[in-house]
Design a protein around this motif. Structure first.
Motif, PDB file in Angstrom:
ATOM      1  N   GLN A  40      74.729 -33.293  36.940  1.00 18.37           N
ATOM      2  CA  GLN A  40      75.740 -34.008  36.168  1.00 18.37           C
ATOM      3  C   GLN A  40      76.723 -33.053  35.477  1.00 18.37           C
ATOM      4  OE1 GLN A  40      75.969 -37.339  36.194  1.00 18.37           O
ATOM      5  NE2 GLN A  40      77.712 -37.464  34.792  1.00 18.37           N
ATOM      6  N   GLN A  41      76.215 -31.941  34.946  1.00 16.44           N
ATOM      7  CA  GLN A  41      77.110 -30.984  34.286  1.00 16.44           C
ATOM      8  C   GLN A  41      78.096 -30.397  35.292  1.00 16.44           C
ATOM      9  OE1 GLN A  41      73.888 -31.067  33.537  1.00 16.44           O
ATOM     10  NE2 GLN A  41      73.729 -31.102  31.315  1.00 16.44           N
ATOM     11  N   ASP A  42      77.601 -30.104  36.485  1.00 12.50           N
ATOM     12  CA  ASP A  42      78.483 -29.586  37.525  1.00 12.50           C
ATOM     13  C   ASP A  42      79.561 -30.623  37.857  1.00 12.50           C
ATOM     14  OD1 ASP A  42      76.576 -27.555  37.552  1.00 12.50           O
ATOM     15  OD2 ASP A  42      75.583 -28.297  39.342  1.00 12.50           O
ATOM     16  N   ALA A  43      79.148 -31.878  37.915  1.00 15.52           N
ATOM     17  CA  ALA A  43      80.085 -32.959  38.240  1.00 15.52           C
ATOM     18  C   ALA A  43      81.179 -33.065  37.188  1.00 15.52           C
ATOM     19  CB  ALA A  43      79.334 -34.285  38.362  1.00 15.52           C
ATOM     20  N   GLU A  44      80.800 -32.892  35.921  1.00 15.83           N
ATOM     21  CA  GLU A  44      81.801 -32.966  34.856  1.00 15.83           C
ATOM     22  C   GLU A  44      82.872 -31.893  35.038  1.00 15.83           C
ATOM     23  OE1 GLU A  44      79.820 -32.893  31.078  1.00 15.83           O
ATOM     24  OE2 GLU A  44      78.643 -34.680  31.555  1.00 15.83           O
ATOM     25  N   VAL A  45      82.438 -30.711  35.446  1.00 16.59           N
ATOM     26  CA  VAL A  45      83.385 -29.613  35.649  1.00 16.59           C
ATOM     27  C   VAL A  45      84.322 -29.921  36.816  1.00 16.59           C
ATOM     28  CG1 VAL A  45      83.602 -27.165  36.235  1.00 16.59           C
ATOM     29  CG2 VAL A  45      81.825 -27.917  34.632  1.00 16.59           C
ATOM     30  N   VAL A  46      83.766 -30.428  37.921  1.00 15.49           N
ATOM     31  CA  VAL A  46      84.594 -30.747  39.086  1.00 15.49           C
ATOM     32  C   VAL A  46      85.635 -31.814  38.733  1.00 15.49           C
ATOM     33  CG1 VAL A  46      84.586 -31.807  41.382  1.00 15.49           C
ATOM     34  CG2 VAL A  46      82.877 -30.083  40.792  1.00 15.49           C
ATOM     35  N   CYS A  47      85.190 -32.865  38.042  1.00 21.90           N
ATOM     36  CA  CYS A  47      86.134 -33.925  37.687  1.00 21.90           C
ATOM     37  C   CYS A  47      87.249 -33.379  36.800  1.00 21.90           C
ATOM     38  CB  CYS A  47      85.407 -35.067  36.982  1.00 21.90           C
ATOM     39  SG  CYS A  47      84.273 -35.993  38.065  1.00 21.90           S
ATOM     40  N   ARG A  48      86.888 -32.516  35.854  1.00 21.18           N
ATOM     41  CA  ARG A  48      87.902 -31.935  34.971  1.00 21.18           C
ATOM     42  C   ARG A  48      88.855 -31.067  35.774  1.00 21.18           C
ATOM     43  NH1 ARG A  48      84.808 -28.966  31.677  1.00 21.18           N
ATOM     44  NH2 ARG A  48      84.328 -30.823  30.472  1.00 21.18           N
ATOM     45  N   GLU A  49      88.305 -30.277  36.685  1.00 21.44           N
ATOM     46  CA  GLU A  49      89.148 -29.374  37.468  1.00 21.44           C
ATOM     47  C   GLU A  49      90.155 -30.155  38.310  1.00 21.44           C
ATOM     48  OE1 GLU A  49      88.685 -25.634  40.610  1.00 21.44           O
ATOM     49  OE2 GLU A  49      86.902 -26.591  39.810  1.00 21.44           O
ATOM     50  N   LEU A  50      89.752 -31.335  38.772  1.00 18.05           N
ATOM     51  CA  LEU A  50      90.632 -32.151  39.605  1.00 18.05           C
ATOM     52  C   LEU A  50      91.610 -32.982  38.774  1.00 18.05           C
ATOM     53  CD1 LEU A  50      88.044 -33.369  42.236  1.00 18.05           C
ATOM     54  CD2 LEU A  50      89.930 -31.780  42.637  1.00 18.05           C
ATOM     55  N   GLY A  51      91.471 -32.911  37.443  1.00 15.95           N
ATOM     56  CA  GLY A  51      92.353 -33.697  36.594  1.00 15.95           C
ATOM     57  C   GLY A  51      91.967 -35.156  36.532  1.00 15.95           C
ATOM     58  N   CYS A  52      90.719 -35.460  36.863  1.00 17.67           N
ATOM     59  CA  CYS A  52      90.235 -36.836  36.840  1.00 17.67           C
ATOM     60  C   CYS A  52      89.464 -37.091  35.548  1.00 17.67           C
ATOM     61  CB  CYS A  52      89.307 -37.080  38.032  1.00 17.67           C
ATOM     62  SG  CYS A  52      90.076 -36.722  39.628  1.00 17.67           S
ATOM     63  N   GLY A  53      89.095 -38.344  35.354  1.00 14.98           N
ATOM     64  CA  GLY A  53      88.256 -38.694  34.220  1.00 14.98           C
ATOM     65  C   GLY A  53      86.823 -38.256  34.467  1.00 14.98           C
ATOM     66  N   PRO A  54      85.917 -38.535  33.530  1.00 15.02           N
ATOM     67  CA  PRO A  54      84.540 -38.082  33.662  1.00 15.02           C
ATOM     68  C   PRO A  54      83.831 -38.699  34.867  1.00 15.02           C
ATOM     69  CG  PRO A  54      84.828 -39.479  31.708  1.00 15.02           C
ATOM     70  CD  PRO A  54      86.179 -39.236  32.272  1.00 15.02           C
ATOM     71  N   LYS A  92      74.475 -21.448  47.276  1.00 15.15           N
ATOM     72  CA  LYS A  92      73.932 -21.187  45.950  1.00 15.15           C
ATOM     73  C   LYS A  92      73.943 -22.446  45.091  1.00 15.15           C
ATOM     74  CE  LYS A  92      75.403 -16.358  45.982  1.00 15.15           C
ATOM     75  NZ  LYS A  92      76.307 -15.370  45.369  1.00 15.15           N
ATOM     76  N   GLU A  93      73.071 -22.457  44.126  1.00 18.77           N
ATOM     77  CA  GLU A  93      73.017 -23.585  43.202  1.00 18.77           C
ATOM     78  C   GLU A  93      73.968 -23.349  42.042  1.00 18.77           C
ATOM     79  OE1 GLU A  93      69.777 -25.967  40.414  1.00 18.77           O
ATOM     80  OE2 GLU A  93      69.169 -24.178  41.512  1.00 18.77           O
ATOM     81  N   PHE A  94      74.796 -24.352  41.743  1.00 15.76           N
ATOM     82  CA  PHE A  94      75.686 -24.233  40.593  1.00 15.76           C
ATOM     83  C   PHE A  94      74.897 -24.467  39.310  1.00 15.76           C
ATOM     84  CE2 PHE A  94      78.801 -25.245  43.927  1.00 15.76           C
ATOM     85  CZ  PHE A  94      79.665 -24.190  43.724  1.00 15.76           C
ATOM     86  N   GLN A  95      75.223 -23.705  38.278  1.00 18.01           N
ATOM     87  CA  GLN A  95      74.543 -23.847  36.994  1.00 18.01           C
ATOM     88  C   GLN A  95      75.597 -23.936  35.889  1.00 18.01           C
ATOM     89  OE1 GLN A  95      72.207 -20.269  37.414  1.00 18.01           O
ATOM     90  NE2 GLN A  95      70.471 -21.382  38.279  1.00 18.01           N
ATOM     91  N   CYS A  96      76.321 -25.040  35.903  1.00 16.63           N
ATOM     92  CA  CYS A  96      77.392 -25.233  34.931  1.00 16.63           C
ATOM     93  C   CYS A  96      76.809 -25.728  33.609  1.00 16.63           C
ATOM     94  CB  CYS A  96      78.390 -26.280  35.429  1.00 16.63           C
ATOM     95  SG  CYS A  96      79.217 -25.845  36.967  1.00 16.63           S
ATOM     96  N   GLY A  97      77.481 -25.367  32.533  1.00 17.01           N
ATOM     97  CA  GLY A  97      77.108 -25.912  31.239  1.00 17.01           C
ATOM     98  C   GLY A  97      77.805 -27.241  30.975  1.00 17.01           C
ATOM     99  N   GLY A  98      78.846 -27.513  31.752  1.00 14.00           N
ATOM    100  CA  GLY A  98      79.586 -28.753  31.601  1.00 14.00           C
ATOM    101  C   GLY A  98      80.924 -28.568  30.908  1.00 14.00           C
ATOM    102  N   HIS A  99      81.160 -27.377  30.347  1.00  6.41           N
ATOM    103  CA  HIS A  99      82.387 -27.141  29.580  1.00  6.41           C
ATOM    104  C   HIS A  99      83.371 -26.244  30.328  1.00  6.41           C
ATOM    105  CE1 HIS A  99      80.661 -23.182  28.875  1.00  6.41           C
ATOM    106  NE2 HIS A  99      79.525 -23.803  28.610  1.00  6.41           N
ATOM    107  N   GLU A 100      82.957 -25.710  31.471  1.00  5.03           N
ATOM    108  CA  GLU A 100      83.840 -24.802  32.203  1.00  5.03           C
ATOM    109  C   GLU A 100      85.050 -25.565  32.749  1.00  5.03           C
ATOM    110  OE1 GLU A 100      79.596 -23.330  32.541  1.00  5.03           O
ATOM    111  OE2 GLU A 100      80.604 -25.248  32.779  1.00  5.03           O
ATOM    112  N   SER A 101      86.138 -24.831  32.966  1.00  5.96           N
ATOM    113  CA  SER A 101      87.336 -25.503  33.462  1.00  5.96           C
ATOM    114  C   SER A 101      87.386 -25.539  34.982  1.00  5.96           C
ATOM    115  CB  SER A 101      88.588 -24.817  32.918  1.00  5.96           C
ATOM    116  OG  SER A 101      88.571 -23.451  33.255  1.00  5.96           O
ATOM    117  N   ALA A 102      86.553 -24.755  35.648  1.00  6.46           N
ATOM    118  CA  ALA A 102      86.543 -24.763  37.114  1.00  6.46           C
ATOM    119  C   ALA A 102      85.117 -24.516  37.609  1.00  6.46           C
ATOM    120  CB  ALA A 102      87.476 -23.691  37.677  1.00  6.46           C
TER     121      ALA A 102
END
Length: 124
Positions: A37-51, A70-80
């Protein structure tokens, strides 16, 4: 990072589809097991979409080679997405068909309708 390092394919809009990541000028599918889910939040933000609203494997077609290893390990706050940490070790545990299917909410899903009166009437 250029904003065109992720894309969603086969969806109804820019904000939904099967996730692919660009690296070294080529696009790779992303395994559902390597994405959360955190990775998804980053992707949506990067695309300029909503959550993100839906995160479900194989919703928009199966994984196609090459597969991101590789496995993504986003915190959810990254911009890309490619700014996120990822697991150092390559894994080949992707079961066929389990590509990341992601639906972000449309950017205009969140809006105030009807001007001030609608908000002013709340809570009285």
């Amino acid at each position: 990072m250029s904003p065109d390092s992720v894309r969603l394919l086969n969806g109804s809009s820019l904000c939904s589809g099967r996730l692919e990541v660009k690296s070294n000028q080529s696009w790779s599918s992303v395994c559902e097991a390597d994405f959360d889910q955190q990775d998804a939040e980053v992707v949506c933000r990067e695309l300029g979409c909503g959550p993100p609203s839906v995160l479900q494997g194989a919703l928009y077609g199966e994984v196609e080679a090459p597969v991101w290893s590789k496995e993504f390990q986003c915190g959810g706050h990254e911009s890309a997405l490619l700014d996120c940490r990822s697991s150092g070790s390559a894994r080949n545990s992707c079961s066929p068909g389990k590509g990341v299917g992601l639906t972000c909410s449309e950017p205009n899903d969140v809006r105030l309708v009807g001007g001030a009166s609608r908000c002013a009437d709340r809570g009285r």
